[in-house]
Design an enzyme around this catalytic site. Structure first.
Site, PDB file in Angstrom:
ATOM      1  CE1 TYR A   1      -1.858 -11.665  11.059  1.00 32.93           C
ATOM      2  CE2 TYR A   1      -1.074 -13.269  12.677  1.00 32.93           C
ATOM      3  CZ  TYR A   1      -0.844 -12.465  11.583  1.00 32.93           C
ATOM      4  OH  TYR A   1       0.405 -12.469  10.989  1.00 32.93           O
ATOM      5  CB  ALA A   2      -5.659 -17.346  15.209  1.00 34.41           C
ATOM      6  CB  ALA A   3     -10.105 -17.129  12.189  1.00 36.55           C
ATOM      7  CB  ALA A   4      -7.329 -14.522   8.567  1.00 38.52           C
ATOM      8  CE  LYS A   5      -1.210 -14.125   8.425  1.00 42.64           C
ATOM      9  NZ  LYS A   5      -0.677 -13.841   7.079  1.00 42.64           N
TER      10      LYS A   5
ATOM     11  CB  THR B   1      -0.929   0.036   1.236  1.00 42.10           C
ATOM     12  OG1 THR B   1      -0.179  -0.412   2.368  1.00 42.10           O
ATOM     13  CG2 THR B   1      -2.128  -0.853   1.042  1.00 42.10           C
TER      14      THR B   1
ATOM     15  CG  ASN C   1       4.868 -10.984   3.115  1.00 40.77           C
ATOM     16  OD1 ASN C   1       5.188 -11.600   4.127  1.00 40.77           O
ATOM     17  ND2 ASN C   1       5.007  -9.670   3.000  1.00 40.77           N
TER      18      ASN C   1
ATOM     19  CB  ILE D   1       9.619 -12.710  12.269  1.00 38.91           C
ATOM     20  CG1 ILE D   1       9.203 -14.154  11.992  1.00 38.91           C
ATOM     21  CG2 ILE D   1      10.746 -12.262  11.340  1.00 38.91           C
ATOM     22  CD1 ILE D   1      10.267 -15.204  12.213  1.00 38.91           C
TER      23      ILE D   1
ATOM     24  CB  SER E   1       0.746 -16.591  11.516  1.00 36.14           C
ATOM     25  OG  SER E   1       1.143 -16.388  12.862  1.00 36.14           O
TER      26      SER E   1
END
Lengths: 77, 245
Positions: B152-156, B38, B87, B185, B139
């Site tokens: 975030y965990a659901a999407a990953k 972006t 990514n 990281i 992730s």
């Protein structure tokens, strides 16, 4: 046989590695010519390129046989 | 080993720490790279650093139309897209009981749905070429869960299931689809953590340190390479041992 039918047949024969005689009007890509579902997607892509047309997904689903393909492309081009 | 000369790679989130290193690694192996993100300035800075074989392709991944157009723009700029690296990612952390619909939807949209759209957009060219590499960055929390990161965990985790399904479908066409799941990281995303949070996390990491973006990039380079042609549908965990999956 029309020019369109000839060109469609050539694509089908090349892509599915089948004998030309097997590609009849009623021949189903999946049931008769050994295509898998991804092959049918690729055939539609090849038709789009050969004839310079757009085949939307809902229309692509109705193209089950060699005859269906020739009919659709004849009407679209 | 790992020669990508003549290959073209589209990398989303290339303005970020991990994405930038991935771009450098693929470029260093000889690939032409399309840098998407972006923020234009860091992309242009990276392109300038890389020199030849680097294209800047700005895109807002929460804009469905822009995402759909990106593979075409990339193919126009580079001639093809042989390698796709999904990514880019965002976080909008909140406790589950407080998480808004908007926080949920925006994270799913950018981290999972944009990945779906981009995969779909590059498949035609890869099918025709009978060669393709898709690497989706997941992730560790997609596998383990993490308090405050339900979205975030659901999407990953979703990205992993999607990668496996697509891997099945296109395996006969010389296209591989894999995921890389980084642990903690050193990036802007983890810089937001306090020192206490960081030391707490490190007690769970057998390696005793955070990973570097370069260590993720190396995993991606492998999966993008011709040498990894028999590896598909897998998730490569790069996490210093914090979750041995």
């Amino acid at each position: 046989m029309s020019d369109i039918a000839d060109r469609v047949k050539k694509i089908v024969v090349e892509h599915l590695s089948v004998d030309e005689e097997k590609v009849t009007e009623a021949a189903s890509f999946i049931d008769d010519l050994g295509a898998d579902s991804l092959d049918t997607v690729e055939l539609v892509m090849a038709f789009e390129e050969e004839f310079g047309i757009e085949i939307p997904d809902d229309a692509a689903e109705t193209i089950q046989t060699f005859g269906d393909a020739v009919k659709f492309i004849t009407e679209a081009s | 080993m790992f020669d990508l000369t003549g290959k073209t790679a589209l990398i989303t989130g290339a303005s970020g720490g991990i994405g930038g290193e991935i771009a450098k690694a693929l470029h260093g192996a000889g690939a032409t790279v399309g840098l998407s993100g972006t923020r234009v300035e860091p992309l242009e800075a990276l392109a300038a650093e890389l020199g030849e074989r680097a294209h800047v392709l700005p895109c807002n991944l929460s804009d469905a139309e822009a995402v759909t157009a990106l593979p075409k723009q990339a193919a126009e700029a580079m001639g093809s897209v042989d390698i796709l690296i999904n990514n880019a990612g965002i976080t909008r952390d909140n406790l589950f009981m407080r998480m808004s619909e908007e926080e949920w939807a925006s994270v799913v949209e950018v981290n999972m749905t944009a990945t779906f759209r981009l995969c779909k957009g590059v498949l035609r060219g890869m099918m025709k070429a009978r060669w393709g590499r898709i690497v989706n960055i997941s992730s560790v929390v997609g596998a383990t869960g993490n308090p405050g990161q339900g979205n975030y965990a659901a999407a990953k985790a979703g990205v992993i299931g999607m990668s496996k399904s697509l891997a099945y479908e296109v395996a006969t066409r010389g296209i591989t689809v894999n995921a890389v799941a980084p642990g903690f990281i050193e990036t802007a995303m983890t810089e937001k953590l306090t020192d206490d949070q960081k030391s707490g996390i490190l007690t769970q990491v057998p390696a005793g340190r955070m990973g570097t973006p370069g260590e993720i990039a190396a995993a991606v380079l492998y999966l993008a390479s011709p040498e990894a042609s028999y590896v598909t549908g897998t998730t490569l965990h790069v996490n210093g041992g914090m979750a041995m999956l």
